[in-house]
Scaffold this motif. Structure first.
Motif, PDB file in Angstrom:
ATOM      1  N   LEU A 195     -10.106  13.286  10.379  1.00  0.00           N
ATOM      2  CA  LEU A 195      -8.867  12.506  10.762  1.00  0.00           C
ATOM      3  C   LEU A 195      -8.448  11.788   9.984  1.00  0.00           C
ATOM      4  CD1 LEU A 195     -10.254  11.225  14.435  1.00  0.00           C
ATOM      5  CD2 LEU A 195      -9.064  13.324  13.925  1.00  0.00           C
ATOM      6  N   SER A 196      -7.330  11.587   9.723  1.00  0.00           N
ATOM      7  CA  SER A 196      -6.524  10.505   8.814  1.00  0.00           C
ATOM      8  C   SER A 196      -6.061   9.442   9.157  1.00  0.00           C
ATOM      9  CB  SER A 196      -5.763  11.404   7.850  1.00  0.00           C
ATOM     10  OG  SER A 196      -6.084  12.494   7.317  1.00  0.00           O
ATOM     11  N   CYS A 197      -5.815   8.044   8.474  1.00  0.00           N
ATOM     12  CA  CYS A 197      -5.220   7.027   8.485  1.00  0.00           C
ATOM     13  C   CYS A 197      -4.364   6.435   7.693  1.00  0.00           C
ATOM     14  CB  CYS A 197      -6.270   5.890   9.340  1.00  0.00           C
ATOM     15  SG  CYS A 197      -5.433   4.611   9.493  1.00  0.00           S
ATOM     16  N   ALA A 198      -3.271   6.730   7.659  1.00  0.00           N
ATOM     17  CA  ALA A 198      -2.389   6.310   6.471  1.00  0.00           C
ATOM     18  C   ALA A 198      -1.876   4.794   6.582  1.00  0.00           C
ATOM     19  CB  ALA A 198      -1.127   7.232   6.429  1.00  0.00           C
ATOM     20  N   ALA A 199      -1.929   4.173   5.520  1.00  0.00           N
ATOM     21  CA  ALA A 199      -1.730   2.672   5.639  1.00  0.00           C
ATOM     22  C   ALA A 199      -0.385   2.418   4.627  1.00  0.00           C
ATOM     23  CB  ALA A 199      -2.762   1.643   5.108  1.00  0.00           C
ATOM     24  N   SER A 200       0.412   1.611   5.268  1.00  0.00           N
ATOM     25  CA  SER A 200       1.686   0.976   4.527  1.00  0.00           C
ATOM     26  C   SER A 200       1.551  -0.537   4.577  1.00  0.00           C
ATOM     27  CB  SER A 200       2.717   1.769   4.923  1.00  0.00           C
ATOM     28  OG  SER A 200       3.076   1.465   6.144  1.00  0.00           O
ATOM     29  N   GLY A 201       2.330  -1.187   3.639  1.00  0.00           N
ATOM     30  CA  GLY A 201       2.461  -2.638   3.928  1.00  0.00           C
ATOM     31  C   GLY A 201       1.635  -3.226   2.855  1.00  0.00           C
ATOM     32  N   ARG A 202       0.830  -4.286   3.181  1.00  0.00           N
ATOM     33  CA  ARG A 202       0.093  -4.842   2.473  1.00  0.00           C
ATOM     34  C   ARG A 202      -1.110  -3.812   1.549  1.00  0.00           C
ATOM     35  NH1 ARG A 202      -4.297  -9.277   5.184  1.00  0.00           N
ATOM     36  NH2 ARG A 202      -5.631  -9.398   3.308  1.00  0.00           N
ATOM     37  N   SER A 203      -1.623  -4.436   0.591  1.00  0.00           N
ATOM     38  CA  SER A 203      -2.277  -3.637  -0.348  1.00  0.00           C
ATOM     39  C   SER A 203      -3.419  -2.889   0.303  1.00  0.00           C
ATOM     40  CB  SER A 203      -2.638  -4.427  -1.465  1.00  0.00           C
ATOM     41  OG  SER A 203      -3.565  -3.791  -2.438  1.00  0.00           O
ATOM     42  N   PHE A 204      -3.523  -1.851   0.622  1.00  0.00           N
ATOM     43  CA  PHE A 204      -4.747  -1.198   1.267  1.00  0.00           C
ATOM     44  C   PHE A 204      -6.035  -1.382   0.595  1.00  0.00           C
ATOM     45  CE2 PHE A 204      -6.495   2.110   3.686  1.00  0.00           C
ATOM     46  CZ  PHE A 204      -7.163   3.022   2.866  1.00  0.00           C
ATOM     47  N   SER A 205      -6.192  -1.466  -0.604  1.00  0.00           N
ATOM     48  CA  SER A 205      -7.332  -1.611  -1.530  1.00  0.00           C
ATOM     49  C   SER A 205      -7.970  -3.100  -1.417  1.00  0.00           C
ATOM     50  CB  SER A 205      -7.192  -1.255  -2.853  1.00  0.00           C
ATOM     51  OG  SER A 205      -6.292  -2.137  -3.462  1.00  0.00           O
ATOM     52  N   ASP A 206      -7.329  -3.848  -0.692  1.00  0.00           N
ATOM     53  CA  ASP A 206      -7.818  -5.131  -0.278  1.00  0.00           C
ATOM     54  C   ASP A 206      -8.385  -5.407   0.870  1.00  0.00           C
ATOM     55  OD1 ASP A 206      -4.835  -6.869  -1.551  1.00  0.00           O
ATOM     56  OD2 ASP A 206      -6.717  -6.301  -2.787  1.00  0.00           O
ATOM     57  N   LEU A 207      -8.490  -4.360   1.643  1.00  0.00           N
ATOM     58  CA  LEU A 207      -8.870  -4.582   3.159  1.00  0.00           C
ATOM     59  C   LEU A 207      -9.980  -3.219   3.238  1.00  0.00           C
ATOM     60  CD1 LEU A 207      -5.305  -4.364   4.666  1.00  0.00           C
ATOM     61  CD2 LEU A 207      -6.972  -6.514   4.846  1.00  0.00           C
ATOM     62  N   ALA A 208     -11.018  -3.864   3.941  1.00  0.00           N
ATOM     63  CA  ALA A 208     -12.037  -2.615   4.489  1.00  0.00           C
ATOM     64  C   ALA A 208     -11.467  -1.999   5.732  1.00  0.00           C
ATOM     65  CB  ALA A 208     -13.443  -3.431   5.213  1.00  0.00           C
ATOM     66  N   MET A 209     -11.857  -0.828   6.047  1.00  0.00           N
ATOM     67  CA  MET A 209     -11.491  -0.013   7.117  1.00  0.00           C
ATOM     68  C   MET A 209     -12.315   0.384   8.110  1.00  0.00           C
ATOM     69  SD  MET A 209      -8.088  -0.052   6.391  1.00  0.00           S
ATOM     70  CE  MET A 209      -7.592   1.498   7.563  1.00  0.00           C
ATOM     71  N   CYS A 210     -12.107   0.467   9.267  1.00  0.00           N
ATOM     72  CA  CYS A 210     -12.947   1.129  10.236  1.00  0.00           C
ATOM     73  C   CYS A 210     -12.233   2.001  11.297  1.00  0.00           C
ATOM     74  CB  CYS A 210     -13.339  -0.175  11.355  1.00  0.00           C
ATOM     75  SG  CYS A 210     -14.303  -1.300  10.642  1.00  0.00           S
ATOM     76  N   TRP A 211     -13.100   2.908  11.789  1.00  0.00           N
ATOM     77  CA  TRP A 211     -12.726   3.696  13.107  1.00  0.00           C
ATOM     78  C   TRP A 211     -13.534   3.357  14.267  1.00  0.00           C
ATOM     79  CZ3 TRP A 211      -9.216   7.365  13.051  1.00  0.00           C
ATOM     80  CH2 TRP A 211      -8.726   7.910  11.637  1.00  0.00           C
ATOM     81  N   PHE A 212     -12.666   3.280  15.360  1.00  0.00           N
ATOM     82  CA  PHE A 212     -13.281   3.096  16.640  1.00  0.00           C
ATOM     83  C   PHE A 212     -12.842   4.402  17.493  1.00  0.00           C
ATOM     84  CE2 PHE A 212     -14.760  -1.225  16.616  1.00  0.00           C
ATOM     85  CZ  PHE A 212     -14.168  -2.021  15.432  1.00  0.00           C
ATOM     86  N   ARG A 213     -13.633   4.516  18.534  1.00  0.00           N
ATOM     87  CA  ARG A 213     -13.118   5.486  19.747  1.00  0.00           C
ATOM     88  C   ARG A 213     -13.383   5.098  20.920  1.00  0.00           C
ATOM     89  NH1 ARG A 213     -17.781  10.220  19.346  1.00  0.00           N
ATOM     90  NH2 ARG A 213     -19.383   9.392  20.877  1.00  0.00           N
ATOM     91  N   GLN A 214     -12.502   5.536  21.862  1.00  0.00           N
ATOM     92  CA  GLN A 214     -12.568   5.258  23.227  1.00  0.00           C
ATOM     93  C   GLN A 214     -12.334   6.471  24.184  1.00  0.00           C
ATOM     94  OE1 GLN A 214     -10.054   2.254  24.681  1.00  0.00           O
ATOM     95  NE2 GLN A 214     -11.159   1.738  26.216  1.00  0.00           N
TER      96      GLN A 214
END
Length: 125
Positions: free
Chosen positions: A20-39
């Motif tokens: 799976l992929s999650c593409a980010a736009s806007g605020r600097s991506f490298s400033d943020l930690a990232m998570c995956w959740f599922r339901q």
């Protein structure tokens, strides 16, 4: 503000692998930690995995450790989740999120600033 868009879900078969992929736009991506959740159907949202801003530290839901791999490419503003040996119980909507805070090998503590809409993964046995 950061916008997140997941992709890569679909109908797959037990034993397959999927990324799976999650593409980010806007605020600097490298400033943020990232998570995956599922339901899953009829279930509460479950944390799956987290990755630090630089990508050098990851943390996984202990019950899922071994088949899931989170990674990121800061040059592409994208975080990935690879699921190996898919099982029917992996059927769920997978959602990525971005946050500020800390990811260590044993836990994560993040203030989430954005969530994606999710991508459906259906595993057929």
């Amino acid at each position: 503000q950061v916008q997140l868009v997941e992709s890569g879900g679909g109908l797959v078969y037990a034993g397959d692998s999927l990324t799976l992929s999650c593409a980010a736009s806007g605020r600097s991506f490298s400033d943020l930690a990232m998570c995956w959740f599922r339901q899953g159907p009829g279930k509460e949202r479950l944390f799956v995995a987290a990755i630090s801003k630089s990508g050098d530290t990851t943390y996984y839901q202990p019950s899922l450790r071994g088949r899931f791999t989170i990674s990121r490419d800061n040059a592409k503003n994208t975080v990935y989740l690879t699921i190996d040996t898919l099982k029917s119980e992996d059927t769920a909507v997978y959602v990525c999120s971005a946050g500020s805070g800390e990811v260590t090998p044993t836990t994560y503590s993040l203030d989430f600033v954005s969530w994606g809409q999710g991508t459906q993964v259906t595993v057929s046995s």
